[in-house]
Design an enzyme around this catalytic site. Structure first.
Site, PDB file in Angstrom:
ATOM      1  N   SER A  18      12.525  23.924  57.106  1.00 52.49           N
ATOM      2  CA  SER A  18      11.603  24.591  58.044  1.00 52.49           C
ATOM      3  C   SER A  18      11.632  23.918  59.411  1.00 52.49           C
ATOM      4  CB  SER A  18      10.166  24.510  57.539  1.00 52.49           C
ATOM      5  OG  SER A  18      10.037  25.129  56.307  1.00 52.49           O
TER       6      SER A  18
HETATM    7  N1  SAH Z   1      11.057  21.254  52.231  1.00 45.82           N
HETATM    8  C1  SAH Z   1      12.475  21.425  52.018  1.00 45.82           C
HETATM    9  C2  SAH Z   1      12.998  22.796  52.386  1.00 45.82           C
HETATM   10  C3  SAH Z   1      12.212  23.915  51.864  1.00 45.82           C
HETATM   11  S1  SAH Z   1      13.090  25.433  51.893  1.00 45.82           S
HETATM   12  C4  SAH Z   1      13.245  20.357  52.761  1.00 45.82           C
HETATM   13  O1  SAH Z   1      12.626  19.392  53.226  1.00 45.82           O
HETATM   14  O2  SAH Z   1      14.458  20.455  52.859  1.00 45.82           O
HETATM   15  C5  SAH Z   1      12.473  26.097  50.399  1.00 45.82           C
HETATM   16  C6  SAH Z   1      13.111  25.492  49.173  1.00 45.82           C
HETATM   17  O3  SAH Z   1      12.438  26.052  48.053  1.00 45.82           O
HETATM   18  C7  SAH Z   1      14.595  25.850  49.000  1.00 45.82           C
HETATM   19  O4  SAH Z   1      15.331  24.674  48.841  1.00 45.82           O
HETATM   20  C8  SAH Z   1      14.622  26.694  47.709  1.00 45.82           C
HETATM   21  O5  SAH Z   1      15.786  26.500  46.930  1.00 45.82           O
HETATM   22  C9  SAH Z   1      13.374  26.164  47.001  1.00 45.82           C
HETATM   23  N2  SAH Z   1      12.797  27.079  45.998  1.00 45.82           N
HETATM   24  C10 SAH Z   1      12.647  28.428  46.083  1.00 45.82           C
HETATM   25  N3  SAH Z   1      12.047  28.894  44.982  1.00 45.82           N
HETATM   26  C11 SAH Z   1      11.807  27.806  44.175  1.00 45.82           C
HETATM   27  C12 SAH Z   1      11.207  27.653  42.885  1.00 45.82           C
HETATM   28  N4  SAH Z   1      10.739  28.707  42.190  1.00 45.82           N
HETATM   29  N5  SAH Z   1      11.112  26.421  42.375  1.00 45.82           N
HETATM   30  C13 SAH Z   1      11.594  25.324  43.058  1.00 45.82           C
HETATM   31  N6  SAH Z   1      12.175  25.421  44.276  1.00 45.82           N
HETATM   32  C14 SAH Z   1      12.272  26.655  44.832  1.00 45.82           C
END
Ligand code: SAH
Length: 218
Positions: free
Chosen positions: A55
């Site tokens: 983000s």
């Molecule tokens: N905070 C993270 C980026 C978030 S982007 C960082 O610091 O890099 C959102 C993330 O949520 C993505 O990596 C995606 O793969 C993950 N995601 C999406 N659905 C999910 C779920 N049901 N359980 C765990 N992770 C999930």
């Protein structure tokens, strides 16, 4: 934008000093795809590989602020820092959708000595983030679907969800300790939910954000 400009921008937005310090300490370039390193300090989302994005810093700072993280440090007179771990119990924090591990590292910088857990559905990101954060023994990253939380490590003082749900994930409330805080995007708003006791919650909504949706297991 360079790092200094980003820090000045976050400071001008009024984020607290612990949040700002974490952004100046942690290297965003270590967590993003190599082609984008020169943009590491732009206030925009960036690719972290395998189609996922980190983000924008403003959004991350906003969520970290709402988590009201305590740094377990108290400044005593004459600037001497002393640890005050409440009753010897460390704060426990969970991030659902921990992706590259960048936010886990920021959280760790803000509240040293906490137990920090990440759950991530994308296996490649789990492997990559574990490698980057391997020296930090208080951070644990688990591979799996985090939409039901992570019950294995018990209840948490803070839960951060980094991808959007389509309704408030109240099914996660039992995984929060009393006085715990859940910060979660729901569609285009960020919600801060404080657990006052088993029945009462204080809910605040902050509209105007964009997130990738939480998804189901691959
Ligand atoms: N905070 C993270 C980026 C978030 S982007 C960082 O610091 O890099 C959102 C993330 O949520 C993505 O990596 C995606 O793969 C993950 N995601 C999406 N659905 C999910 C779920 N049901 N359980 C765990 N992770 C999930």
């Amino acid at each position: 934008m360079d790092k200094q400009k980003l820090i000045e921008f976050l400071r001008a937005e009024g984020f607290n000093k612990n949040v700002i310090r974490a952004f100046s300490k942690i290297k965003r370039e270590d967590f993003i795809s190599s082609d984008f390193k020169k943009h590491a300090y732009n206030n925009e989302p960036l690719p972290i590989g395998v189609g996922a994005t980190i983000s924008q810093p403003y959004t991350i700072a906003f969520m970290l602020e709402l988590l009201e993280l305590k740094n377990n440090l108290k400044i005593l007179d004459k600037g001497i820092k002393m640890k005050i771990l409440e009753k010897g119990i460390k704060m426990k924090i969970l991030e659902i959708g921990s992706g590259s591990g960048y936010v886990l590292d920021l959280v760790n910088e803000i509240c040293k000595d906490s137990l920090i857990y990440g759950i991530e559905i994308n296996k490649k990101l789990v492997i990559k983030s574990k490698e980057i954060l391997k020296e930090k023994k208080n951070i644990k990253i688990v591979y799996g679907d985090g939409s039901e939380g992570l019950t294995k490590f018990g209840k948490y003082d803070r839960i951060l969800i980094s991808a959007a749900s389509d309704k408030i994930p109240s099914h996660l409330y039992p995984q929060l300790n009393k006085n715990g805080i859940l910060v979660c995007p729901v569609r285009n708003s960020i919600f801060q939910i404080k657990k006052l006791n088993e029945k009462d919650y204080k809910i605040k909504e902050f509209p105007g954000f964009v997130f990738v949706p939480l998804r189901k297991e691959d």
